[in-house]
Design a protein around this motif. Structure first.
Motif, PDB file in Angstrom:
ATOM      1  N   VAL A  45      45.908  42.017  36.768  1.00 39.89           N
ATOM      2  CA  VAL A  45      44.781  41.098  36.718  1.00 39.89           C
ATOM      3  C   VAL A  45      45.264  39.681  36.421  1.00 39.89           C
ATOM      4  O   VAL A  45      46.041  39.473  35.479  1.00 39.89           O
ATOM      5  N   VAL A  46      44.823  38.729  37.230  1.00 41.52           N
ATOM      6  CA  VAL A  46      44.953  37.330  36.827  1.00 41.52           C
ATOM      7  C   VAL A  46      43.876  37.128  35.774  1.00 41.52           C
ATOM      8  O   VAL A  46      42.683  37.211  36.061  1.00 41.52           O
ATOM      9  N   GLU A  47      44.290  36.908  34.547  1.00 41.71           N
ATOM     10  CA  GLU A  47      43.383  36.998  33.409  1.00 41.71           C
ATOM     11  C   GLU A  47      42.155  36.089  33.537  1.00 41.71           C
ATOM     12  O   GLU A  47      42.187  35.075  34.235  1.00 41.71           O
ATOM     13  N   PRO A  48      41.048  36.442  32.865  1.00 48.40           N
ATOM     14  CA  PRO A  48      39.864  35.589  32.896  1.00 48.40           C
ATOM     15  C   PRO A  48      40.199  34.153  32.498  1.00 48.40           C
ATOM     16  O   PRO A  48      40.931  33.918  31.533  1.00 48.40           O
ATOM     17  N   HIS A  49      39.618  33.193  33.255  1.00 55.36           N
ATOM     18  CA  HIS A  49      39.951  31.787  33.041  1.00 55.36           C
ATOM     19  C   HIS A  49      38.944  30.902  33.750  1.00 55.36           C
ATOM     20  O   HIS A  49      38.085  31.398  34.475  1.00 55.36           O
ATOM     21  N   ILE A  50      39.069  29.604  33.522  1.00 52.90           N
ATOM     22  CA  ILE A  50      38.292  28.629  34.281  1.00 52.90           C
ATOM     23  C   ILE A  50      39.220  27.526  34.780  1.00 52.90           C
ATOM     24  O   ILE A  50      40.286  27.297  34.211  1.00 52.90           O
ATOM     25  N   HIS A  51      38.791  26.865  35.849  1.00 51.90           N
ATOM     26  CA  HIS A  51      39.422  25.632  36.317  1.00 51.90           C
ATOM     27  C   HIS A  51      38.372  24.542  36.135  1.00 51.90           C
ATOM     28  O   HIS A  51      37.419  24.443  36.904  1.00 51.90           O
ATOM     29  N   GLN A  52      38.552  23.735  35.117  1.00 52.19           N
ATOM     30  CA  GLN A  52      37.516  22.769  34.771  1.00 52.19           C
ATOM     31  C   GLN A  52      37.440  21.587  35.736  1.00 52.19           C
ATOM     32  O   GLN A  52      36.467  20.829  35.711  1.00 52.19           O
ATOM     33  N   ASN A  53      38.447  21.444  36.610  1.00 51.50           N
ATOM     34  CA  ASN A  53      38.437  20.295  37.526  1.00 51.50           C
ATOM     35  C   ASN A  53      38.476  20.685  39.001  1.00 51.50           C
ATOM     36  O   ASN A  53      38.655  19.824  39.853  1.00 51.50           O
ATOM     37  N   ALA A  54      38.314  21.976  39.322  1.00 43.98           N
ATOM     38  CA  ALA A  54      38.480  22.371  40.728  1.00 43.98           C
ATOM     39  C   ALA A  54      37.706  23.637  41.052  1.00 43.98           C
ATOM     40  O   ALA A  54      37.553  24.524  40.210  1.00 43.98           O
ATOM     41  N   SER A  55      37.234  23.707  42.297  1.00 46.85           N
ATOM     42  CA  SER A  55      36.739  24.962  42.858  1.00 46.85           C
ATOM     43  C   SER A  55      37.934  25.748  43.383  1.00 46.85           C
ATOM     44  O   SER A  55      38.995  25.178  43.648  1.00 46.85           O
ATOM     45  N   GLU A  56      37.752  27.057  43.540  1.00 47.09           N
ATOM     46  CA  GLU A  56      38.854  27.915  43.991  1.00 47.09           C
ATOM     47  C   GLU A  56      38.372  28.821  45.118  1.00 47.09           C
ATOM     48  O   GLU A  56      37.379  29.541  44.966  1.00 47.09           O
ATOM     49  N   LEU A  57      39.066  28.785  46.237  1.00 49.37           N
ATOM     50  CA  LEU A  57      38.807  29.687  47.350  1.00 49.37           C
ATOM     51  C   LEU A  57      39.929  30.711  47.379  1.00 49.37           C
ATOM     52  O   LEU A  57      41.095  30.362  47.553  1.00 49.37           O
ATOM     53  N   VAL A  58      39.590  31.990  47.182  1.00 43.71           N
ATOM     54  CA  VAL A  58      40.587  33.061  47.128  1.00 43.71           C
ATOM     55  C   VAL A  58      40.599  33.784  48.469  1.00 43.71           C
ATOM     56  O   VAL A  58      39.598  34.389  48.874  1.00 43.71           O
ATOM     57  N   TYR A  59      41.739  33.742  49.150  1.00 42.74           N
ATOM     58  CA  TYR A  59      41.907  34.375  50.459  1.00 42.74           C
ATOM     59  C   TYR A  59      42.870  35.544  50.326  1.00 42.74           C
ATOM     60  O   TYR A  59      43.960  35.409  49.754  1.00 42.74           O
ATOM     61  N   CYS A  60      42.474  36.707  50.826  1.00 42.89           N
ATOM     62  CA  CYS A  60      43.316  37.892  50.758  1.00 42.89           C
ATOM     63  C   CYS A  60      44.180  37.988  52.014  1.00 42.89           C
ATOM     64  O   CYS A  60      43.667  38.079  53.128  1.00 42.89           O
ATOM     65  N   ILE A  61      45.487  37.971  51.822  1.00 43.94           N
ATOM     66  CA  ILE A  61      46.437  38.083  52.926  1.00 43.94           C
ATOM     67  C   ILE A  61      46.790  39.546  53.180  1.00 43.94           C
ATOM     68  O   ILE A  61      46.835  40.003  54.321  1.00 43.94           O
ATOM     69  N   SER A  62      47.040  40.286  52.094  1.00 39.74           N
ATOM     70  CA  SER A  62      47.346  41.712  52.216  1.00 39.74           C
ATOM     71  C   SER A  62      46.875  42.428  50.970  1.00 39.74           C
ATOM     72  O   SER A  62      46.595  41.817  49.946  1.00 39.74           O
ATOM     73  N   GLY A  63      46.807  43.769  51.056  1.00 36.89           N
ATOM     74  CA  GLY A  63      46.329  44.551  49.924  1.00 36.89           C
ATOM     75  C   GLY A  63      44.824  44.441  49.765  1.00 36.89           C
ATOM     76  O   GLY A  63      44.083  44.331  50.742  1.00 36.89           O
ATOM     77  N   ALA A  64      44.370  44.438  48.519  1.00 37.41           N
ATOM     78  CA  ALA A  64      42.942  44.335  48.227  1.00 37.41           C
ATOM     79  C   ALA A  64      42.761  43.905  46.783  1.00 37.41           C
ATOM     80  O   ALA A  64      43.599  44.189  45.921  1.00 37.41           O
ATOM     81  N   ALA A  65      41.652  43.223  46.527  1.00 38.70           N
ATOM     82  CA  ALA A  65      41.393  42.733  45.174  1.00 38.70           C
ATOM     83  C   ALA A  65      39.894  42.636  44.948  1.00 38.70           C
ATOM     84  O   ALA A  65      39.094  42.624  45.883  1.00 38.70           O
ATOM     85  N   ILE A  66      39.535  42.559  43.668  1.00 36.72           N
ATOM     86  CA  ILE A  66      38.170  42.266  43.266  1.00 36.72           C
ATOM     87  C   ILE A  66      38.187  40.889  42.606  1.00 36.72           C
ATOM     88  O   ILE A  66      38.939  40.666  41.648  1.00 36.72           O
ATOM     89  N   VAL A  67      37.411  39.965  43.130  1.00 33.37           N
ATOM     90  CA  VAL A  67      37.241  38.657  42.508  1.00 33.37           C
ATOM     91  C   VAL A  67      35.937  38.710  41.719  1.00 33.37           C
ATOM     92  O   VAL A  67      34.865  38.928  42.298  1.00 33.37           O
TER      93      VAL A  67
END
Length: 227
Positions: free
Chosen positions: A59-81
């Motif tokens: 897990v990429v631990e719970p967090h925030i980016h206070q200055n940016a939006s984030e677009l998560v693109y899956c290249i391979s495998g699978a994940a839950i955002v």
């Protein structure tokens, strides 16, 4: 596109970069993050990215980016955002597979969990350097008595529960977290909660239990502090 004051005739102008030369964090050979920001590629505008590699249950631990939006693109495998909508007070979980994306608005609490081995995610930000506030820092640096007083909790139990969190985690669970009789024990430290991870996908809740992989020392240079 950000306003650029770059002198494109300068000999120092850079148009390419190898992300393998800027590893932000490494847990082990299957779980690590490479980073690209304006510090590595000075012709970038309002864009940066993290190249994320995860194995099942990491897990990429719970967090925030206070200055940016984030677009998560899956290249391979699978994940839950997963994210918390601060307006509806809902936890939302979005499974993504290769070719699919999930968007996290600026400042929203979120995390990513791999549900398959060899998961490769690309996190793209609309900032030249995304800032980062991880849950592990908030938990380990806030005095236990503040949590206990604010939420009417037992201070000794809060302190005991959070004591194993001594560093920024980034990718969890830590390597010294091993399941034993339904709990995770970390090298003579107080026990963590049960290691079962839950996520919601396609309208129902699923349960998965993961074995923690081996962890290597943190080698990053501070995401959000000019990585």
């Amino acid at each position: 596109m950000a306003v650029s004051y770059m002198d494109f005739t300068s000999p120092s102008v850079r148009f390419t970069f190898d992300l393998n030369n800027n590893q932000f964090f490494k847990k082990d050979n299957r779980n690590y993050i490479n980073a690209l920001s304006v510090n590595q590629l000075n012709t970038l505008g309002n864009v940066s990215l993290l190249d994320i590699f995860l194995s099942t249950g990491n897990v990429v631990e719970p967090h925030i980016h206070q200055n940016a939006s984030e677009l998560v693109y899956c290249i391979s495998g699978a994940a839950i955002v997963s994210l918390i909508n601060p307006f509806t007070k809902e936890l939302r979980n979005f499974p993504i597979q290769p070719g699919q994306v999930a968007n996290v608005p600026q400042g929203w609490w979120h995390y990513e969990m791999a549900t398959a081995d060899n998961t490769h995610l690309l996190a793209i930000f609309d900032a030249p350097i995304p800032e980062f506030i991880p849950a592990s820092d908030m938990l380990r640096l806030t005095p236990a008595n503040v949590f206990a007083h604010t939420y009417c909790l037992n201070e000794a139990k809060v302190k005991d529960t959070l004591a194993p969190i001594t560093n920024t985690v980034v990718i969890g669970p830590p390597s010294d977290c091993a399941p034993e009789q339904g709990h995770n024990k970390r090298a003579a430290a107080p026990a963590y909660p049960n290691q079962a991870h839950y996520y919601q996908g396609q309208g129902h809740v699923q349960r998965q239990t993961f074995a923690p992989p081996q962890q290597q020392p943190y080698i990053g240079n501070g995401w959000g502090y000019g990585y």
